[in-house]
Enzyme design. Structure first.
Site, PDB file in Angstrom:
ATOM      1  N   GLU A 108       0.861  -1.186   0.000  1.00 19.14           N
ATOM      2  CA  GLU A 108       0.000   0.000   0.000  1.00 19.14           C
ATOM      3  C   GLU A 108       0.896   1.235   0.000  1.00 19.14           C
ATOM      4  O   GLU A 108       1.782   1.371   0.846  1.00 19.14           O
ATOM      5  CB  GLU A 108      -0.905  -0.030   1.235  1.00 19.14           C
ATOM      6  CG  GLU A 108      -1.774   1.206   1.319  1.00 19.14           C
ATOM      7  CD  GLU A 108      -3.147   0.949   1.921  1.00 19.14           C
ATOM      8  OE1 GLU A 108      -3.575  -0.219   2.004  1.00 19.14           O
ATOM      9  OE2 GLU A 108      -3.791   1.934   2.305  1.00 19.14           O
ATOM     10  N   ARG A 109       0.671   2.098  -0.963  1.00 15.31           N
ATOM     11  CA  ARG A 109       1.510   3.301  -1.126  1.00 15.31           C
ATOM     12  C   ARG A 109       2.974   2.931  -1.298  1.00 15.31           C
ATOM     13  O   ARG A 109       3.863   3.604  -0.775  1.00 15.31           O
ATOM     14  CB  ARG A 109       1.338   4.270   0.041  1.00 15.31           C
ATOM     15  CG  ARG A 109      -0.088   4.544   0.447  1.00 15.31           C
ATOM     16  CD  ARG A 109      -0.945   4.960  -0.723  1.00 15.31           C
ATOM     17  NE  ARG A 109      -2.338   5.156  -0.325  1.00 15.31           N
ATOM     18  CZ  ARG A 109      -3.294   5.384  -1.213  1.00 15.31           C
ATOM     19  NH1 ARG A 109      -3.045   5.429  -2.504  1.00 15.31           N
ATOM     20  NH2 ARG A 109      -4.535   5.566  -0.812  1.00 15.31           N
ATOM     21  N   ASN A 147      -3.577  -1.600   7.385  1.00 15.02           N
ATOM     22  CA  ASN A 147      -4.871  -2.139   6.973  1.00 15.02           C
ATOM     23  C   ASN A 147      -4.690  -3.654   6.900  1.00 15.02           C
ATOM     24  O   ASN A 147      -4.204  -4.174   5.901  1.00 15.02           O
ATOM     25  CB  ASN A 147      -5.283  -1.599   5.599  1.00 15.02           C
ATOM     26  CG  ASN A 147      -5.478  -0.091   5.635  1.00 15.02           C
ATOM     27  OD1 ASN A 147      -6.092   0.442   6.568  1.00 15.02           O
ATOM     28  ND2 ASN A 147      -4.945   0.601   4.648  1.00 15.02           N
ATOM     29  N   GLU A 178     -11.006   4.799   8.525  1.00 14.07           N
ATOM     30  CA  GLU A 178     -11.142   4.436   7.116  1.00 14.07           C
ATOM     31  C   GLU A 178     -11.704   3.024   6.955  1.00 14.07           C
ATOM     32  O   GLU A 178     -11.117   2.167   6.311  1.00 14.07           O
ATOM     33  CB  GLU A 178      -9.791   4.584   6.403  1.00 14.07           C
ATOM     34  CG  GLU A 178      -9.279   6.020   6.454  1.00 14.07           C
ATOM     35  CD  GLU A 178      -8.006   6.258   5.667  1.00 14.07           C
ATOM     36  OE1 GLU A 178      -7.215   5.323   5.503  1.00 14.07           O
ATOM     37  OE2 GLU A 178      -7.811   7.402   5.222  1.00 14.07           O
ATOM     38  N   ARG A 215      -3.055   3.859  16.576  1.00 14.01           N
ATOM     39  CA  ARG A 215      -2.984   5.020  15.684  1.00 14.01           C
ATOM     40  C   ARG A 215      -4.144   5.991  15.886  1.00 14.01           C
ATOM     41  O   ARG A 215      -5.285   5.585  16.110  1.00 14.01           O
ATOM     42  CB  ARG A 215      -2.918   4.559  14.229  1.00 14.01           C
ATOM     43  CG  ARG A 215      -1.640   3.793  13.958  1.00 14.01           C
ATOM     44  CD  ARG A 215      -1.548   3.269  12.545  1.00 14.01           C
ATOM     45  NE  ARG A 215      -1.078   4.241  11.597  1.00 14.01           N
ATOM     46  CZ  ARG A 215      -1.740   4.603  10.509  1.00 14.01           C
ATOM     47  NH1 ARG A 215      -2.933   4.093  10.249  1.00 14.01           N
ATOM     48  NH2 ARG A 215      -1.237   5.478   9.669  1.00 14.01           N
ATOM     49  N   ARG A 258     -12.038  17.852   9.095  1.00 12.26           N
ATOM     50  CA  ARG A 258     -11.194  16.667   9.306  1.00 12.26           C
ATOM     51  C   ARG A 258      -9.958  16.995  10.149  1.00 12.26           C
ATOM     52  O   ARG A 258      -9.501  16.173  10.931  1.00 12.26           O
ATOM     53  CB  ARG A 258     -10.801  16.100   7.943  1.00 12.26           C
ATOM     54  CG  ARG A 258      -9.800  14.990   8.030  1.00 12.26           C
ATOM     55  CD  ARG A 258      -9.719  14.266   6.707  1.00 12.26           C
ATOM     56  NE  ARG A 258      -8.488  13.492   6.638  1.00 12.26           N
ATOM     57  CZ  ARG A 258      -8.139  12.723   5.616  1.00 12.26           C
ATOM     58  NH1 ARG A 258      -8.946  12.634   4.568  1.00 12.26           N
ATOM     59  NH2 ARG A 258      -7.011  12.049   5.632  1.00 12.26           N
ATOM     60  N   LYS A 309       0.112  11.077  13.430  1.00 13.14           N
ATOM     61  CA  LYS A 309       0.755  11.595  12.219  1.00 13.14           C
ATOM     62  C   LYS A 309       1.253  13.016  12.456  1.00 13.14           C
ATOM     63  O   LYS A 309       0.659  13.760  13.241  1.00 13.14           O
ATOM     64  CB  LYS A 309      -0.230  11.597  11.046  1.00 13.14           C
ATOM     65  CG  LYS A 309      -0.559  10.197  10.546  1.00 13.14           C
ATOM     66  CD  LYS A 309      -1.285  10.218   9.201  1.00 13.14           C
ATOM     67  CE  LYS A 309      -1.655   8.804   8.803  1.00 13.14           C
ATOM     68  NZ  LYS A 309      -2.187   8.675   7.443  1.00 13.14           N
ATOM     69  N   ASP A 336      -3.108  14.536   6.427  1.00 12.43           N
ATOM     70  CA  ASP A 336      -2.544  13.276   5.971  1.00 12.43           C
ATOM     71  C   ASP A 336      -1.312  13.485   5.099  1.00 12.43           C
ATOM     72  O   ASP A 336      -1.419  13.415   3.882  1.00 12.43           O
ATOM     73  CB  ASP A 336      -3.615  12.496   5.191  1.00 12.43           C
ATOM     74  CG  ASP A 336      -3.189  11.074   4.895  1.00 12.43           C
ATOM     75  OD1 ASP A 336      -2.203  10.622   5.487  1.00 12.43           O
ATOM     76  OD2 ASP A 336      -3.858  10.418   4.075  1.00 12.43           O
ATOM     77  N   GLU A 379       3.928   9.249  -0.766  1.00  4.63           N
ATOM     78  CA  GLU A 379       2.565   9.149  -1.294  1.00  4.63           C
ATOM     79  C   GLU A 379       2.085  10.458  -1.923  1.00  4.63           C
ATOM     80  O   GLU A 379       1.580  10.462  -3.041  1.00  4.63           O
ATOM     81  CB  GLU A 379       1.616   8.738  -0.162  1.00  4.63           C
ATOM     82  CG  GLU A 379       0.163   8.693  -0.603  1.00  4.63           C
ATOM     83  CD  GLU A 379      -0.781   8.221   0.496  1.00  4.63           C
ATOM     84  OE1 GLU A 379      -0.309   7.867   1.592  1.00  4.63           O
ATOM     85  OE2 GLU A 379      -1.994   8.219   0.239  1.00  4.63           O
ATOM     86  N   GLU A 414       6.676  21.615  -3.833  1.00  5.52           N
ATOM     87  CA  GLU A 414       5.571  22.417  -3.295  1.00  5.52           C
ATOM     88  C   GLU A 414       5.149  23.499  -4.289  1.00  5.52           C
ATOM     89  O   GLU A 414       3.966  23.769  -4.472  1.00  5.52           O
ATOM     90  CB  GLU A 414       6.018  23.056  -1.975  1.00  5.52           C
ATOM     91  CG  GLU A 414       4.914  23.849  -1.302  1.00  5.52           C
ATOM     92  CD  GLU A 414       5.319  24.373   0.065  1.00  5.52           C
ATOM     93  OE1 GLU A 414       6.533  24.476   0.344  1.00  5.52           O
ATOM     94  OE2 GLU A 414       4.416  24.686   0.859  1.00  5.52           O
TER      95      GLU A 414
HETATM   96  C1  BDP Z   1      -3.378   7.442   3.941  1.00  2.00           C
HETATM   97  C2  BDP Z   1      -3.220   6.450   2.857  1.00  2.00           C
HETATM   98  C3  BDP Z   1      -3.868   5.146   3.135  1.00  2.00           C
HETATM   99  C4  BDP Z   1      -3.502   4.659   4.519  1.00  2.00           C
HETATM  100  C5  BDP Z   1      -3.840   5.707   5.533  1.00  2.00           C
HETATM  101  C6  BDP Z   1      -3.349   5.378   6.940  1.00  2.00           C
HETATM  102  O1  BDP Z   1      -3.722   7.019   1.664  1.00  2.00           O
HETATM  103  O2  BDP Z   1      -3.449   4.255   2.147  1.00  2.00           O
HETATM  104  O3  BDP Z   1      -4.149   3.478   4.823  1.00  2.00           O
HETATM  105  O4  BDP Z   1      -3.213   6.917   5.208  1.00  2.00           O
HETATM  106  O5  BDP Z   1      -2.419   6.035   7.408  1.00  2.00           O
HETATM  107  O6  BDP Z   1      -2.326   8.346   3.778  1.00  2.00           O
HETATM  108  O7  BDP Z   1      -3.879   4.513   7.593  1.00  2.00           O
END
Ligand code: BDP
Length: 653
Positions: free
Chosen positions: A132-133, A175, A259, A292, A309, A333, A338, A366, A484
Site C-alpha cells: 500500500e503506497r 490495513n 477508514e 494510531r 477533518r 501523524k 494526511d 505518497e 511544493e
Molecule cells: C493514507 C493512505 C492510506 C492509509 C492511511 C493510513 O492514503 O493508504 O491506509 O493513510 O495512514 O495516507 O492509515
C-alpha cells in the site's frame, strides 16, 4: 559503485570507504550481536586490508551513555567503542564506517546518545506481495500469500536500517486484511519468527500490525468487543503464542475505527477500552501497543460545513489524555490531515501530557511525488520536530514533547511509513534513499541539519568531486520547495488524483466524502479554520500558536490557505497577490525541474551508471508531471478568477 548482489548496497558499500585502517577486532559482552560485528568487520576489512590498528568493542557501565547510545575513544593505537547495550556497539561501528567514507583520517572520539527511544519504521506490505503506497516494487517480505525466502537481502536490509539507528519495525500493512490476520496464529507465526530472527541480528525488534477484529477474522468468536471475556482470552492466548516463538517480540500496531477498519466504536466502547485490552494481553511480556490516532469521519457530506477533518484527532483523543495503559502508545501523524506536502503540525503534540506517544512520518512519498519526483523530506521533518508547541511555555518543541510527556516516558519516539521494496535500489528513485537514511539519522540526532544529513548520504553513497557534491546537495536541498511550488499552493493540499494520489486533479476530492476541500470559487480559495469565522481548528493549539494562526497577518504564509479563505487579490508580504503567487510559483517550480535535468547530466560519469539512468529517467517523468501540475493549476485559477498573469506567460484558456 557496482554491486555483488542483485540489489544495490545503498550507503553501505565498502567501496566508498576512503580508508580503513583496522586489521583486528576485539569484542566483549556483545551477546547476540557478536557474530554480526565480526561479520561486518571482515566485510570492510577485506576491501582495505592494510593497517595495524585494533578496533575494540565492549559493553560496559558508563553514566555518560544513555539508552542504546555509544562512546568512541582513541587510546594507544586502539579505537574503543563502548555501550550499555550490544545494539549501541553496532551503531558505533556504523558511525566509524561513515567517518571513513567521509575522511581518510577522521576524528573518531564521540559520545553519541539517541534523542528518541523508539526509532521505528512501518511497512505497509500486504501478504499478496503488493505494498500500500509502495513505490519501489513489490513487497520485500511476501509474494502471492507466502513469505519470501530472501535471507541475504533481509540481512542487508536489517543492516541498512541499523546503520542509521533504526531499532524497530512492523512488517505488514496497518490495513490488516483477513489473510494477514493469521500472522499471529499457529499457522504463520513460524514464518514471522524467521524474519524476527534475522532482524534481531542487527538489533531490530519486530512488531506486527493487527486487525482489531482478528478474533472474528480467524473464526475464534463472533465479536471483537473489548470487554467480552472470549475476546480478551483470544488476545491473551495470542500473545502467549507469539512470545513463545519470538520471546523479544515488540508488540502490535493497530488502526482501529479508521477508514472503514473495525474498532471498539462498533461495540459502543472507547479507544482506551480497546487499546488497554490489547495492552493487558501484552503486559506479561513487556510488549507494546501502538494505537494510531488517524481517526476521522471519512463519510462526510461536502455540503455540510460543520465538520473539519483537521479537528478530528484532537477532538477525540485530547480528552482521553491519561486513560491509556502504560504499555499503550498513541501514534500520531505529523499533521492533522494526511502527509501533505505542507500542513500544520498536529495539535495533539503538547496536548497529551500523560500519554505515551510516537510521532508518525511518511518516508514513502505518497503525496510528494511517489518516488518519481525528487523530494528530500528531511527539511520538512525538521520543521515539525523544531515546532514550538508552547506546551510548557516558549521553547517546548515537538521533539521536547516526545521526551517529556508523559513524565519519564518509556515508550516514546518516532515511527514512519517506509519507502522500500524489491526494486534493485530499494527505494525506486535512487535519491529517495536519502529520505530513509536521513530519517534514521534525524531521529537519532535531531540537532543535525538537513544539509549535514544530505551531505552524509552523498558521501556514503558516491565518491564525487567537491563541485559535484555541491550540485547534488543543491538538488536535494531545494527539492521539497520545488515540489511544493508546482503542486498545491500555500498549504491548501489535496489537489491530487483521487485514490492513487499521483498527479493533479484540482477538484478531484472537492465534492467527495473525505473532508479534503479547498473551496475555490470565483473570488478566492482556502479553508477557514479560524475561531472567528471558520471551523475553530486554530483553538486546538496553545494560545501563542492559536493567536498566530487565527490572525491572517501573523499566519505563516506557507500555511495561509490551510487556515484562511482569502480573495485572489489578497496581497502577500512579497507584495504579490495570491493569484500572481500561484502563477509565479508554478512557473518557477517547473523551471527548477529543467535545471535539475541539467545539473543531473553534469554528474554523468561521477555517479554509477545505474544511478545515473535511474534518476535521469525519473527526472523526465518529474518534468512531464510538473508541467501537468503547472498548466492545470494555473489554468484552473485563471478560469475561476479571470485575472491575467502579470508577466503574460502562456496560460491555457
Ligand atoms: C493514507 C493512505 C492510506 C492509509 C492511511 C493510513 O492514503 O493508504 O491506509 O493513510 O495512514 O495516507 O492509515
Amino acid at each position: 559503485m557496482t554491486t555483488k548482489f542483485d540489489f544495490d548496497e545503498s550507503w553501505l558499500s565498502a567501496s566508498t570507504l576512503i580508508a580503513w585502517p583496522f586489521s583486528k577486532i576485539e569484542i566483549k559482552g556483545a551477546e547476540h550481536l557478536e557474530s554480526t560485528l565480526e561479520k561486518e568487520f571482515l566485510l570492510y576489512k577485506e576491501s582495505q586490508p592494510e593497517g595495524e590498528n585494533i578496533l575494540s568493542f565492549e559493553v560496559i557501565q558508563d553514566n555518560s551513555i544513555i539508552l542504546d547510545g555509544f562512546k568512541i575513544e582513541e587510546k594507544n593505537n586502539k579505537v574503543y567503542v563502548t555501550a550499555l547495550k550490544p545494539e549501541g556497539l553496532i551503531y558505533g561501528f556504523f558511525h566509524i564506517v561513515r567517518a571513513y567514507q567521509k575522511n581518510e583520517k577522521p576524528e573518531l572520539a564521540i559520545l553519541s546518545n539517541p534523542k528518541n527511544k523508539i526509532r521505528m519504521i512501518n511497512h505497509w506490505d500486504n501478504f499478496d506481495g503488493s505494498v500500500e503506497r509502495g513505490y519501489a516494487g513489490r513487497s520485500l517480505f511476501y509474494s502471492n500469500n507466502e513469505f519470501r525466502l530472501q535471507d541475504e537481502r533481509f540481512a542487508q536490509y536489517a543492516k541498512m536500517l541499523a546503520s542509521v539507528g533504526i531499532n524497530a519495525l512492523t512488517i505488514n500493512n496497518v490495513n490488516v486484511h483477513q489473510k494477514e490476520s493469521y500472522f499471529i496464529t499457529d499457522s504463520l507465526i513460524r514464518e514471522v519468527k524467521k524474519l524476527a530472527d534475522i532482524f534481531r541480528t542487527y538489533g531490530l525488534k519486530l512488531f506486527l500490525s493487527v486487525n482489531y477484529a482478528a478474533p472474528i477474522e480467524v473464526d475464534w468468536t463472533d465479536t471483537a468487543d473489548p470487554l467480552d471475556d472470549k475476546v480478551r482470552a483470544f488476545w491473551k492466548e495470542t500473545a502467549e503464542l507469539v512470545y513463545d516463538h519470538i520471546p523479544d517480540f515488540g508488540g502490535f500496531v493497530v488502526k482501529a475505527d479508521s477508514e472503514n477498519r473495525p474498532g471498539p466504536f462498533t461495540y459502543g466502547r472507547t479507544h482506551a477500552d480497546g487499546a488497554n485490552m490489547l495492552g493487558e494481553a501484552l503486559k506479561p511480556f513487556d510488549g507494546t501497543v501502538f494505537w494510531r490516532c488517524f481517526v476521522y469521519d471519512n463519510h462526510q457530506d461536502w455540503r455540510d460545513r460543520s465538520t473539519d477533518r483537521a479537528r478530528a484527532a484532537y477532538d477525540y483523543y485530547a480528552p482521553t489524555d491519561g486513560d491509556f495503559a502504560d504499555n499503550v502508545v498513541l501514534q500520531i501523524k505529523n499533521g492533522p490531515m494526511d502527509f501533505q506536502v505542507r500542513e500544520s503540525v498536529s495539535p495533539l503534540f503538547g496536548a497529551l501530557r500523560n500519554t505515551n506517544q510516537v510521532l508518525e512520518f511518511q518516508i514513502a512519498q505518497e503525496y510528494t511525488g511517489q518516488q518519481k519526483h525528487i523530494c528530500y523530506l528531511i527539511p520538512m521533518w525538521k520543521e515539525v520536530l523544531d515546532f514550538d508547541t508552547y506546551a510548557d511555555g516558549p521553547g517546548t518543541t515537538i521533539q521536547d514533547v516526545l521526551v517529556k510527556f508523559p513524565e519519564n516516558p518509556e515508550r516514546n519516539g518516532i515511527t514512519a511509513v517506509v519507502n522500500t521494496g524489491m526494486d534493485e535500489n530499494w527505494t525506486g528513485h535512487k535519491l529517495s534513499q536519502a529520505n530513509l537514511f536521513g530519517y534514521g539519522r534525524l531521529i537519532w540526532d535531531p540537532s543535525l541539519s538537513a544539509e549535514e544529513i544530505a551531505e552524509e548520504w552523498i558521501e556514503a553513497t558516491y565518491s564525487l568531486s567537491e563541485k559535484r557534491n555541491e550540485t547534488l546537495l543543491d538538488i536535494l536541498m531545494s527539492s521539497w520547495d520545488t515540489y511544493e511550488k508546482y503542486t498545491s499552493p500555500l498549504g491548501i493540499g489535496w489537489m491530487v488524483q483521487p485514490n492513487h494520489h499521483y498527479g493533479p486533479n484540482i477538484d478531484g476530492y472537492e465534492y467527495d466524502m473525505w473532508g479534503t476541500y479547498h473551496f475555490s470559487d470565483r473570488d478566492g480559495l482556502g479553508v477557514d479554520r479560524t475561531v472567528a469565522s471558520g471551523t475553530g481548528f486554530t483553538r486546538q493549539f496553545y494560545d501563542e500558536n492559536y493567536a498566530m494562526y487565527e490572525n491572517v497577518e501573523t499566519c505563516p504564509e506557507e500555511l495561509l490557505l490551510f487556515f484562511h479563505h482569502l480573495p485572489y487579490s489578497y496581497e502577500l508580504k512579497t507584495g504579490k497577490t495570491i493569484i500572481q503567487h500561484i502563477y509565479d510559483t508554478h512557473f518557477e517550480g517547473y523551471d527548477k525541474v529543467l535545471d535539475y535535468q541539467k545539473q543531473w547530466e553534469s554528474l554523468k560519469g561521477e555517479v554509477d551508471e545505474a544511478s545515473y539512468r535511474n534518476v535521469k529517467e525519473r527526472l523526465e517523468e518529474q518534468l512531464r508531471s510538473a508541467r501537468e501540475w503547472r498548466d492545470q493549476v494555473n489554468t484552473y485559477y485563471f478560469r475561476k478568477s479571470g485575472v491575467e498573469d502579470a508577466k503574460g506567460r502562456t496560460i491555457y484558456r
